[in-house]
Structures are given as structure tokens and as C-alpha cells.
Design a protein around this motif. Structure first.
Motif: not given
Length: 289
Positions: A136-151, A170-172, A192-200
Motif C-alpha cells: 500500500a502506498h506510501p509504505l515501502d511495500g507499496g513502492r515495491i509493488l509500484g516498481i513491479a507494476l511499471r511495465p 477499507a479492511g483496516i 487506515g485513515a493514513m493509508l487512505a490519504a497516502g493513496a493519493f
């Protein structure tokens, strides 16, 4: 890479604090969780510093940390970083927390009496390791997923990442609603609120700067560093420091080839090609001499 070598009248802040950070500290003091709060702050700073050290190793700058009520964020200049290097930078933070947590476990094995004093710090370190691997963005796992999705392309990758982040958020938040019927878990609400805001949210990059004016007024050490002429501009970037002036002494098979001053080196960085070898830099400055 953009490099600024003179910034008169500008004081660079490397560590700043969000106003709500103090409020979170006060709340933790009155709720009996001050030890956990302090441990979380230290672990968060360690996490961000690990990102900064990894980025510096590759010739990029992450040099501004902001303490937030939910942790810390770091910003800087990683424009132009390769996917492999960015992956290593992303993993550096969680792995630093994992190593710290394991260090506490080893400490308990050797000195069991320190367990009550270090349990909170260990739990925080393991928690940061696991939480930051969430895709999930902006967590490191989200950034790693972003790298994988670049293609997929920038827009599609961004849309997928936002959707996954909002689903996790939403799950949290759903879990928080569930806890309201038992004992409300406000940490889940905040996260959960932090992730929702960080998504954008978006990244902000600052220019790397070496402000020499004040440093030269008080004097700086000149350090000569012997390196192979086959090293690239990126390889030797880690030797730059604001409190010393670097001169690179180039060798090949233990034979002296020439020198490259820090001023010449920085002018090469401004051209943006970090893969240029120092050997190829010498003729250019020899002509200028």
C-alpha cells in the motif's frame, strides 16, 4: 541529477517535526504509552536513515526527515534511480528494523533481565518491519509493488496501486468498526485513515545541495581518496561530505593516472550521467588545464 553548490542565506533543515507530533506525544504521556511512543520515534528515524544510507550508496539523496504523529517520512532526490536500486533503497528501511528486532531477541537470550526494558522497542521494530511490507502506498511495500507494476504504464500502475491501497485501508477501517463493539482500536483508525490519504499522495524531490559558503568560513578538511579509474561517478558519490573537500586520486594497476577535484566532479554530476567512469572524465579536465 541536479546539484546546487551555493545556497547563500538558505538554511537547510534535515529534521523537522509536524505540529501534531507533539500532540501525539502528549496524548501518549497521559495514556501511559510514552515508552511505546518514544520507541516508535527512534525506530522510525532508524528506518528512514536506512533508506537515506542506501540511497547515498547509489549516488542519490534522501536527506530530509519529518516526524509525523504516525511515524516519519523522508524526502530528497532519487530522480533517475534504476528500478533495482530503488528496490534496494525501499527494502533498506524494513530490513534495518528487522535487524534491530533480532538484536533485541539475541540480547534477551544473553541477558534475560533486560527484557522488561526492551520489549516495547523490539515489538515496535518488528511491527515496522511487517507493516511497511504491506503493498500500500506510501509504505515501502507499496513502492515495491509500484516498481513491479511499471511495465503496465504509469497511469495503469498508479490506478492499480491506488485501488489496492484503498482496499487495504477499507479492511483496516472495517476492523476498527469491529473493535468498537469490544474495545475500540484507535490505532487501526489512524492507520487506515493514513493509508487512505497516502493513496493519493505524491513524492516531492529536493535538489541535492552542498552549501560551502559557511563551511569554508570555518575551514574544512581536504581529503584525498584513491580510487580505481574504472569507478563511475555514482560509485564515488558516497565520499562527498559537507564538512570536507574531496579530491579523487585515480589509479590503474597501481599506477597514478591523475586527479579529479570535487568542483570538477560536481560539474560532471550536473550533466546527469552517473554511469560515466572517472577515466573518461580525466581528458576533459586535462584539456581545460
Amino acid at each position: 541529477m541536479s546539484v546546487k553548490t551555493d545556497c547563500p542565506g538558505v538554511k537547510k533543515k534535515r529534521l523537522s517535526v509536524h505540529p501534531l507530533f507533539f500532540l501525539a506525544g502528549i496524548v501518549s504521556a497521559f495514556t501511559g504509552s510514552l515508552l511505546w511512543f518514544v520507541s516508535a520515534c527512534i525506530a522510525a528515524i532508524e528506518h528512514e536513515c536506512a533508506h537515506a544510507f542506501a540511497a547515498r550508496r547509489f549516488g542519490f539523496s534522501l536527506d530530509k526527515i519529518v516526524l509525523m504523529p504516525y511515524g516519519a517520512v523522508i524526502s530528497g532526490d532519487i530522480s533517475g534511480i534504476s528500478p533495482r536500486q530503488e528496490l534496494i533503497v525501499c527494502l533498506a528501511g524494513p530490513l534495518a528494523n528487522l535487524a534491530t528486532g533480532l538484536l533485541f531477541v539475541a540480547l534477551w537470550w544473553l541477558f534475560p533481565e533486560v527484557y522488561p526494558f526492551t520489549e516495547a522497542a523490539a515489538n515496535v521494530s518488528f511491527s515496522l518491519f511487517l507493516v511497511n511490507l504491506l503493498p500500500a502506498h506510501p509504505l515501502d511495500g507499496g513502492r515495491i509493488l509500484g516498481i513491479a507494476l511499471r511495465p503496465l504504464g504509469k497511469k495503469k500502475a498508479r490506478a492499480v496501486l491506488v485501488a489496492i491501497t484503498l482496499a487495504i485501508s477499507a479492511g483496516i477501517l472495517g476492523y476498527f468498526v469491529y473493535t468498537c463493539f469490544l474495545v475500540p482500536n484507535f490505532s487501526a483508525l489512524a492507520f487506515g485513515a493514513m493509508l487512505a490519504a497516502g493513496a493519493f499522495g505524491g513524492g516531492e524531490y529536493n535538489r541535492l545541495s552542498f552549501c560551502r559558503r559557511k563551511s569554508f568560513l570555518r575551514g574544512v578538511e581536504e581529503k584525498r581518496i584513491a580510487v580505481s579509474a574504472d569507478c563511475t561517478l555514482q560509485d564515488v558519490f558516497r565520499y562527498l561530505r559537507e564538512d570536507r573537500y574531496v579530491v579523487f586520486v585515480l589509479y590503474e594497476n597501481e599506477e597514478f593516472l591523475g586527479e579529479l577535484s570535487e568542483a570538477d566532479y560536481i560539474s560532471l554530476l550536473e550533466k546527469g550521467d552517473l554511469r560515466t567512469t572517472l577515466r573518461n572524465c580525466l581528458p576533459e579536465f586535462a584539456k581545460g588545464a
